[in-house]
Design an enzyme around this catalytic site. Structure first.
Site, PDB file in Angstrom:
ATOM      1  N   GLY A 505      -1.562  69.467  37.870  1.00  0.00           N
ATOM      2  CA  GLY A 505      -1.802  70.571  38.791  1.00  0.00           C
ATOM      3  C   GLY A 505      -0.736  70.601  39.856  1.00  0.00           C
ATOM      4  O   GLY A 505      -0.081  69.592  40.128  1.00  0.00           O
ATOM      5  N   GLY A 510       1.724  70.115  46.980  1.00  0.00           N
ATOM      6  CA  GLY A 510       2.478  69.162  46.191  1.00  0.00           C
ATOM      7  C   GLY A 510       1.964  69.136  44.771  1.00  0.00           C
ATOM      8  O   GLY A 510       1.547  70.168  44.246  1.00  0.00           O
ATOM      9  N   VAL A 512      -0.309  67.174  41.438  1.00  0.00           N
ATOM     10  CA  VAL A 512      -1.375  66.262  41.042  1.00  0.00           C
ATOM     11  C   VAL A 512      -1.043  65.690  39.663  1.00  0.00           C
ATOM     12  O   VAL A 512      -0.697  66.439  38.745  1.00  0.00           O
ATOM     13  CB  VAL A 512      -2.742  66.979  40.981  1.00  0.00           C
ATOM     14  CG1 VAL A 512      -3.837  65.976  40.628  1.00  0.00           C
ATOM     15  CG2 VAL A 512      -3.060  67.649  42.302  1.00  0.00           C
ATOM     16  N   LYS A 526      -2.805  62.689  43.918  1.00  0.00           N
ATOM     17  CA  LYS A 526      -2.307  63.884  44.602  1.00  0.00           C
ATOM     18  C   LYS A 526      -1.175  63.468  45.517  1.00  0.00           C
ATOM     19  O   LYS A 526      -1.379  62.737  46.485  1.00  0.00           O
ATOM     20  CB  LYS A 526      -3.450  64.509  45.401  1.00  0.00           C
ATOM     21  CG  LYS A 526      -3.084  65.745  46.175  1.00  0.00           C
ATOM     22  CD  LYS A 526      -4.363  66.404  46.686  1.00  0.00           C
ATOM     23  CE  LYS A 526      -4.067  67.318  47.860  1.00  0.00           C
ATOM     24  NZ  LYS A 526      -5.284  67.876  48.421  1.00  0.00           N
ATOM     25  N   ASP A 623     -11.927  76.243  52.572  1.00  0.00           N
ATOM     26  CA  ASP A 623     -11.134  76.759  51.456  1.00  0.00           C
ATOM     27  C   ASP A 623     -11.904  76.626  50.145  1.00  0.00           C
ATOM     28  O   ASP A 623     -11.385  76.154  49.147  1.00  0.00           O
ATOM     29  CB  ASP A 623      -9.785  76.050  51.382  1.00  0.00           C
ATOM     30  CG  ASP A 623      -8.763  76.829  50.547  1.00  0.00           C
ATOM     31  OD1 ASP A 623      -9.013  78.026  50.286  1.00  0.00           O
ATOM     32  OD2 ASP A 623      -7.746  76.242  50.169  1.00  0.00           O
TER      33      ASP A 623
END
Ligand SMILES: *[C@@H]1O[C@H](CO)[C@@H](O)[C@H](O)[C@H]1NC(C)=O
Length: 816
Positions: A505, A510, A512, A526, A623
């Site tokens: 991801g 940044g 993953v 992450k 979020d």
């Protein structure tokens, strides 16, 4: 790989069926076909006869796949349903016409076709129903006296020709069904439009909704390439005019193209092992496919947050609408072109575009591009020119006059389709192309955002800084954090030095990676990028918060690594990725049945209940969205990504920030406009997530044939008309529980109500979802409905960092 498997499955299938005995595929003039009897093609693939749909008593005569009888590919009497099946029969007259009749008389028939003798009716292996004559039987190439392929309904089978032959007065196009149980002509059609350059267009009630873009010599310039080798297109041109188009039928019979009543053109392939149809491609595909999305002189682009921008030299015509992401008003010249001084005019090359629609144009296929340029330059109302072909070198000239409508950047980077747009030489000299200009703008705004964000976080997160200092003093950190610290070398070996194949991801923060600590223990790593939007403060915020949170519906933080420049979080690894990769994916969506989805909805609600009310710290996530919901091996949801989360004191239920972060589409109005966040803004996001789970559609980029609605508006309209079940994803039809679906929609709508005070808290959300009793509260209008827009304009204009640039809205700048 998948394509290959499919082909192999398909061939295996065709061998298997050849062994079975063959039913009759032919009807002779002395025979009739009555209810319950069918013709079966000799390859056992297609079946023809009378059928009815759903609860309806109406009968139709049509053709379907023998193994998937639900998939009807052709209907004879689509506009003449048969209510009375007394004496119902189909017959073929010796003179070649087909008649459907019942005891009252003739219901439907084909025309008698001239001098036909000795006719018979045959269902071919292609799914084509043909009237064969003596001549046909002698000469295979002799045109059939009649064939169903000449009268397409909503489906193209390989070999069926899509025709636009103006000289012969023939036009054959697709018309959608009215509903799934009513095959009569719906209001959506797909046809070839040919103005010297063919284009395939989708019209709804006569209004253009989508076009593939003009033919560039090899493919339709704005459409995705055909999805697999199974879909080979055969085209026939007469001079420059495309007169017919079909799928090559030697390739495979196991594919079809169907125009859905929802307005999507789908390419489907048969997975013969399971006897089900897989959607291989579906167009329109992205927001930029919507016809004229960006108005005249607008350019549509996907990928970035911004969808529409104006061509160089143009500005939004209606600035306020533009800010509110209603781009349909389009753009207008910054200053009018002075036509007395065309020597001051030039052309800007814009590369890789779907050409504008040919509304007012001139096409000359023998002019060179240089001649095209000088012709266009001389006529002041010529706004752009281009070479329509990518196959003819420099030869070919297409000029547009006045408006440029439905232009977009192509997703394929290697496209050779370049257009030249009339600008003033002074605009040309500023050099910056569209994209460079955009990049600069974004960089500038990010700088502003970071600066202001840092300032704001100094005030708001005063407390965090103390902790941050502690983290920096290595050795003591794990005590303070109550969290294992991993060595950077451990992370490197677990992820094989952040190998590309372990990347699972990426985002603004940044990357993953998937990693392995031991044979059994898998982790998700992450790694904040050096120039990450997630600053050090946010990183520590997330560590501090999540280390203290433990709940089965929150993703579990195993530890972290802070060494040199590296800021790394180590999570439990969840094999099923995020919720959005299921519900918004054509192929994966079917894996989430209704019970799975309801369980996911409940789990998210429980996770959020814990954050808001039950955890040691009271946390606002800020979020919440489907891409932040991860699924474990048993499809249980886990809320992730706490980079933006904030804690709050029990008595302080609303906070304010000047830095609006979050994701457009999930942000509550009061947060997007005034930066006010509270538990109720999380509740709003949860409401959007619930509606997305039910519908399988994104609130942002909501694309359907109802052009101007967001998912929320659409859900609200359905609710008001007591049709909320229609919001449900079609693929849930067989697994859904009606009362639960309605409950989810109602709770979703309660959560997205415009005013925060009206929205329920998590305690009531959970109890409403879990109980079986009717919910007594009626939702009020959601935030971000059309009527709220004037208020929004005023609020936007009042204060915001992002307003310093007139072209972008708040969400485009700060949203991730
Ligand atoms: C420019 O081209 C348009 C479209 O072909 C035409 O109608 C118009 O008369 C032309 N104008 C001049 C000045 O040639």
């Amino acid at each position: 790989m998948m394509q290959h498997n499919l082909i192999i499955i398909l061939y295996a299938y065709s061998f298997a069926i050849a062994k079975f005995s063959i039913g009759s595929d032919t009807l002779f003039p002395n025979q009739t076909l009555v209810l319950g009897q069918t013709l079966i093609s000799s390859n056992q693939m297609f079946e023809m006869g009378f059928f009815s749909l759903g609860q309806s008593k109406n009968r139709f005569m049509g053709i379907w796949y023998r193994n998937t009888p639900d998939v009807v590919v052709w209907v004879a009497n689509r506009n003449n349903p048969i209510a009375d099946s007394n004496g119902l029969q189909l017959a073929i007259a010796r003179q070649g016409y087909i008649v459907i009749s019942n005891s009252r008389g003739t219901i439907w028939s084909t025309n008698s076709s001239g001098h036909v003798f000795n006719a018979s009716l045959q269902l071919m292996d292609t799914g084509n129903l043909v009237v064969l004559t003596g001549e046909n039987r002698e000469n295979l190439f002799k045109r059939h006296a009649w064939q169903s392929f000449d009268y397409p309904t909503d489906t193209i089978l390989p070999g069926l020709k899509f025709v636009d032959d103006i000289e012969a007065g023939v036009e054959k196009y697709l018309t959608s069904w009215k509903t799934s149980t009513d095959p009569s002509r719906g209001d959506i059609i797909v046809k070839i439009e040919n103005k010297g350059l063919p284009d395939v267009v989708l019209l709804k009630k006569g209004k253009k909704m989508y076009r593939t873009g003009t033919w560039n010599g090899i493919y339709f310039g704005g459409a995705p390439p055909f999805p697999t080798p199974l879909f080979k297109l055969e085209t026939i041109f007469r001079q420059e005019r495309l007169i017919s188009m079909s799928l090559a039928h030697e390739n495979s019979t196991f594919v079809r193209i169907t125009l859905q009543k929802s307005g999507f053109i789908q390419h489907l392939g048969l997975n013969a092992r399971k006897d089900d149809w897989i959607i291989l491609n579906s167009i329109p595909q992205d927001p930029c496919d919507e016809y004229g999305k960006c108005g005249s002189f607008g350019m549509c682009t996907t990928g970035a947050g911004i969808i529409c921008e104006c061509l160089k030299g143009y500005v939004p015509k209606h600035k306020k609408d533009w800010l509110l992401q209603d781009w349909s008003g389009g753009c207008t010249r910054t200053s009018p072109m002075n036509c007395d001084h065309i020597e001051k005019h030039g052309f800007l090359e814009v590369m890789g575009v779907k050409y504008p629609d040919m509304l007012r144009y001139r096409l000359n296929v023998s002019l060179s591009l240089a001649e095209c340029r000088s012709l266009c330059l001389r006529n002041c109302s010529c706004t752009a020119y281009a070479n329509p072909y990518i196959t003819n070198g420099d030869i070919g000239c297409l000029m547009w006059f006045d408006e440029l409508v439905d232009t977009r950047y192509l997703p394929r980077i290697d496209s050779k389709q370049n257009i030249y747009i009339r600008v003033l030489n002074t605009e040309l000299e500023s050099k910056a192309t569209l994209t460079e200009e955009k990049k600069n703008m974004v960089i500038l705004l990010i700088v502003i955002a970071i600066v202001s964000g840092v300032l704001v976080s100094c005030f708001i997160n005063g407390g965090i800084h103390y902790l941050a200092r502690q983290i920096r003093q290595e050795g003591r950190t794990d005590e303070d954090l109550e969290l294992p610290l991993y060595k950077f070398s451990t992370i490197i070996s677990a992820t094989n030095n952040f190998a590309e194949e372990n990347l699972i991801g990426e985002g603004g923060f940044g990357h993953v990676y998937r990693g392995k600590l031991s044979m059994e223990e898998e982790i998700a790593v992450k790694r904040s990028s050096k120039n990450s939007r997630q600053g050090l403060a946010e990183f520590k915020n997330e560590v501090m918060l999540i280390a203290k949170l433990q709940h089965r519906n929150l993703v579990k933080l195993l530890g972290c690594c802070i060494e040199r420049e590296e800021r790394i979080l180590v999570y439990e690894y969840l094999p099923n990725k995020s919720l959005d990769t299921f519900i918004f994916d054509q192929n994966r969506r079917i894996h989430l049945t209704w019970p799975n989805r309801f369980n996911i909805a409940m789990g998210i609600a429980r996770g959020l209940l814990y954050l808001h009310h039950d955890s040691r710290l009271k946390v606002i996530h800020r979020d919440l969205k489907t891409s932040n919901i991860l699924l474990d091996g048993n499809l249980n949801p886990k809320i992730s990504d706490f980079g933006l989360a904030r804690t709050f004191e029990e008595d302080q239920s609303t906070s304010e920030t000047r830095r609006v972060v979050g994701t457009y589409g999930y942000m509550s109005p009061e947060y997007a406009i005034a930066g006010k966040f509270s538990m109720k803004s999380d509740i709003f996001s949860l409401g959007v997530v619930l509606l997305e789970i039910v519908s399988g559609r994104k609130n942002r980029d909501f694309d359907n044939c109802y052009r101007y609605y967001t998912l929320l508006e659409y859900a609200w309209l359905l609710w008001k008309e007591n049709r909320s079940l229609e919001l449900m994803d079609d693929c849930l039809n067989s697994t859904s529980i009606e009362s639960q679906v309605k409950r989810c929609v109602q709770v979703g709508l309660l959560c997205v109500q415009k005013f925060a005070v009206d929205r329920p808290d998590m305690i009531s959300v959970c109890s409403m979802l879990a109980s079986d009793e009717a919910i007594p509260v009626e939702p009020k209008e959601p935030g971000f409905c059309v009527e709220t827009r004037p208020t929004l304009v005023r609020s936007y204009a009042s204060a915001s960092v992002n307003m310093e640039n007139g072209r972008m809205s708040i969400s485009d700048v700060e949203a991730r």
